[in-house]
Design an enzyme around this catalytic site. Structure first.
Site, PDB file in Angstrom:
ATOM      1  CG  ASP A 308      -2.083   0.778   1.110  1.00 46.54           C
ATOM      2  OD1 ASP A 308      -2.308   1.330   0.447  1.00 46.54           O
ATOM      3  OD2 ASP A 308      -2.931   0.480   1.346  1.00 46.54           O
ATOM      4  CD  GLU A 514      -6.520   4.935   2.598  1.00 42.97           C
ATOM      5  OE1 GLU A 514      -5.490   4.914   3.778  1.00 42.97           O
ATOM      6  OE2 GLU A 514      -6.965   5.818   1.615  1.00 42.97           O
TER       7      GLU A 514
END
Length: 628
Positions: A308, A514
């Site tokens: 990521d 997020e």
């Protein structure tokens, strides 16, 4: 005697031609050769510098043709909101991607770079793209073929901008709605998430029946490389905290969170992104047992594993505390491509040093590069490295907007409809003297799209990208003689005085993504509750919730006559009006348990102590109404 020298010269000339032809022929450049033969041939020709370049992914902000040429960079990405210019056209995107690609094609071996972008509900970074409902809404449709069609449309829109790789789908199984990424999850139920992996053949193409399963597959220039994420357990963290720790037995990890990866790999997904989160205290970016041992060796995944964003930096706390260790742990665990994304020189220098000092074996580097090259050969990137403008017509096309509108209709879940089945409020009559539309989310494209739209965190307002607000959809649908009055936050006196036939209240969460979306209380944000109270106390009302997850709604339930969960519907708000007014019936079913209070969380279908406000799978149905 005069002919002999000329014959000799001809023989020598032919010999020269043959040797030049032989020198120029490279098996890896021959599309007729088998993919793995091409991989092996190219790998044998590469220096360590060229190999490490392939493992490096950098953001477009630090990329240039010169950087790609000098460092042999294998991949470039757009992070959330990272665009060539505000409201950039497809042609501007194509020119940018091709500009980077020309740097790669000017290297010794001419290995093309792979450009990637988040396309998690359509081509969401790009102005004028079709924005589909977020995954939680697609889960509510219970329609895997719809997910596949959305994948097909998304691939076309992404290719319209010259991009061949998307960081989607998210196959997280969100087990706690307090998580800020819960809207990116199709469901709390792994069976439903597994079914929705049908988006992968939409994005990449359907594997032919005679082709091997579980190997990367991309069908051509109208398809894109997909990425199943975030491996693994991202949706199971304690109290839903983003990037946190998933406490689970191996049995539960494999049965709940791993489940969608089985389907994704069989369907040929070409890449898998590792999760920031930990499993029982071990950071996933360091988990060799699960990345190399299980994903690569047990499941026989043959695509590449990507980190990521700054994923290896975050192995340490604080991030980047010991970058050498982070490189060693991440690459050693089996990560093939590192989303650096900015300080690529430090990464390249660090990894090169670790290989030269034999802390990381060359076999690990070769495995990583072979996987990346396999995908690049499979997708035809060597034959078609440069994009053109021919697909620009697909971006935000009417056909795709109609598909998104259909998805909105099918995603809506009717949770309450009148005091009893004998007195339903929905379908609403199109003909009425005067109706009130109220709420913060009734006339706001940005709010109905949510996070990961144009910007990483999303944006509020109506000038972010073209679309139809829920208010506009209502105005388009009612009888021309029906007066539609919009007041975002009316007081109760105003509502009483105006004698409305009925009211539609549209409230919800602001856009987020997020960690910014993590919530401990899941309350409906201000002024949503007061709008519900002020309106519903004086007139028959339907409340439409525009949220990425269930929120606390029980205290207001008795005040409203009808309640609709609209999730985050995207740009095509007309789909909401289509169903409210009975042009189509309600059919959506809850993809998540709707709790009474947050004290019950986590609470998922199948739990022993299961006492929801609305259970998983709940959803009232209506039939299309005759015109009224």
């Amino acid at each position: 005697m005069g002919k002999a020298p000329s014959i000799l010269a001809a023989i020598l000339l032919v010999g020269c031609w043959i040797s030049v032809a032989n020198a120029e022929y490279k098996a890896y450049q021959d599309p007729k050769q088998a993919v793995m033969k091409r991989v092996k041939d190219l790998l044998s020709k590469m220096t360590l510098e060229e190999k490490i370049g392939q493992m490096t992914q950098i953001d477009r902000l630090v990329a240039s043709a010169d950087v790609l040429k000098k460092y042999y960079i294998g991949s470039v990405l757009s992070g959330g909101g990272s665009v060539p210019s505000r409201k950039a056209s497809p042609e501007t995107w194509v020119d940018m991607v091709n500009g980077f690609q020309k740097g790669s094609l000017s290297t010794r071996l001419k290995i093309p770079m792979l450009y990637g972008i988040d396309a998690v509900h359509g081509h969401n970074n790009v102005y004028r793209a079709t924005i589909f409902p977020h995954n939680v809404g697609i889960g509510a449709t219970r329609d895997p073929q719809l997910a596949k069609r959305i994948g097909t449309a998304t691939a076309l829109e992404v290719r319209a901008t010259g991009i061949p790789y998307v960081f989607a789908p998210c196959v997280a199984v969100c087990r706690d709605p307090r998580w800020g990424r819960c809207f990116e999850s199709y469901s709390e139920d792994p069976k439903l998430v597994r079914a929705m992996t049908e988006i992968i053949p939409g994005l990449q193409g359907e594997i032919p029946s005679n082709s091997p399963k579980a190997v990367p597959f991309v069908a051509g220039q109208q398809k894109v490389v997909a990425c199943a994420k975030h491996y693994v357990g991202d949706g199971g963290t304690t109290r839903g905290r983003n990037e946190n720790n998933t406490l689970a037995s191996r049995h539960d990890l494999l049965g709940i969170h791993m489940a969608p990866y089985y389907n994704a790999i069989i369907k040929g997904v070409a890449s898998v992104m590792v999760s920031y989160s930990s499993w029982n205290g071990v950071k996933m970016h360091t988990n060799r047992d699960l990345i190399t041992g299980f994903l690569k060796n047990t499941l026989h995944f043959r695509g590449f594993v990507i980190s990521d964003w700054q994923g290896i930096d975050r192995i340490t706390s604080p991030p980047h505390l010991n970058y050498t260790y982070s490189i060693l742990a991440g690459v050693g665990a089996g990560i093939d491509m590192i989303m650096v994304p900015y300080d690529y020189k430090e990464f390249i220098t660090g990894l090169t040093s670790l290989v030269k000092r034999k802390f990381i074996p060359m076999s690990r580097i070769d495995d990583a590069v072979a996987r990346i090259l396999r995908v690049k050969f499979t997708m035809g990137l060597f034959e078609h490295p440069l994009a053109d403008y021919s697909m620009a017509k697909y971006l935000g096309s009417q056909e795709h907007r109609e598909l998104a509108r259909e998805a909105v209709r099918k995603s809506l879940v009717l949770l309450k409809n009148g005091g009893s089945a004998d007195e339903p409020l929905i379908p609403l009559p199109k003909r009425a003297s005067k109706i009130l539309v109220a709420g913060t989310h009734a006339d706001n494209i940005g709010c109905q799209c949510g996070g990961w739209t144009i910007e990483w965190q999303g944006l509020s307002g109506n000038n972010i990208t073209p679309g139809t607000t829920i208010l506009s959809g209502i105005k388009n649908t009612v009888n021309p003689k029906t007066r539609v009055v919009f007041q975002e936050n009316p007081d109760s006196a105003y509502v009483k005085a105006n004698k409305f036939s009925y009211a539609i209240v549209v409230v919800g969460e602001p856009p987020y993504a997020e960690t910014f979306g993590d919530s401990t209380n899941l309350t409906l944000p201000h002024p949503g509750p007061s709008i519900i109270t002020n309106v519903c106390a004086s007139v028959r009302c339907v409340v439409v919730l525009v949220t990425g997850r269930p929120v606390v709604i029980q205290p207001y339930l008795t005040q409203m006559n009808a309640l609709v969960a609209a999730w985050l519907p995207g740009t095509e708000g007309q789909g909401v009006a289509d169903v409210l007014f009975g042009d189509y019936g309600f059919s959506g079913k809850l993809p998540r348990t709707w709790f009474k209070t947050v004290d019950q969380l986590p609470m998922n279908v199948g739990d022993r102590h299961y006492d929801p406000l609305f259970p998983f799978g709940y959803g009232l149905t209506t039939h299309p109404a005759k015109a009224k």
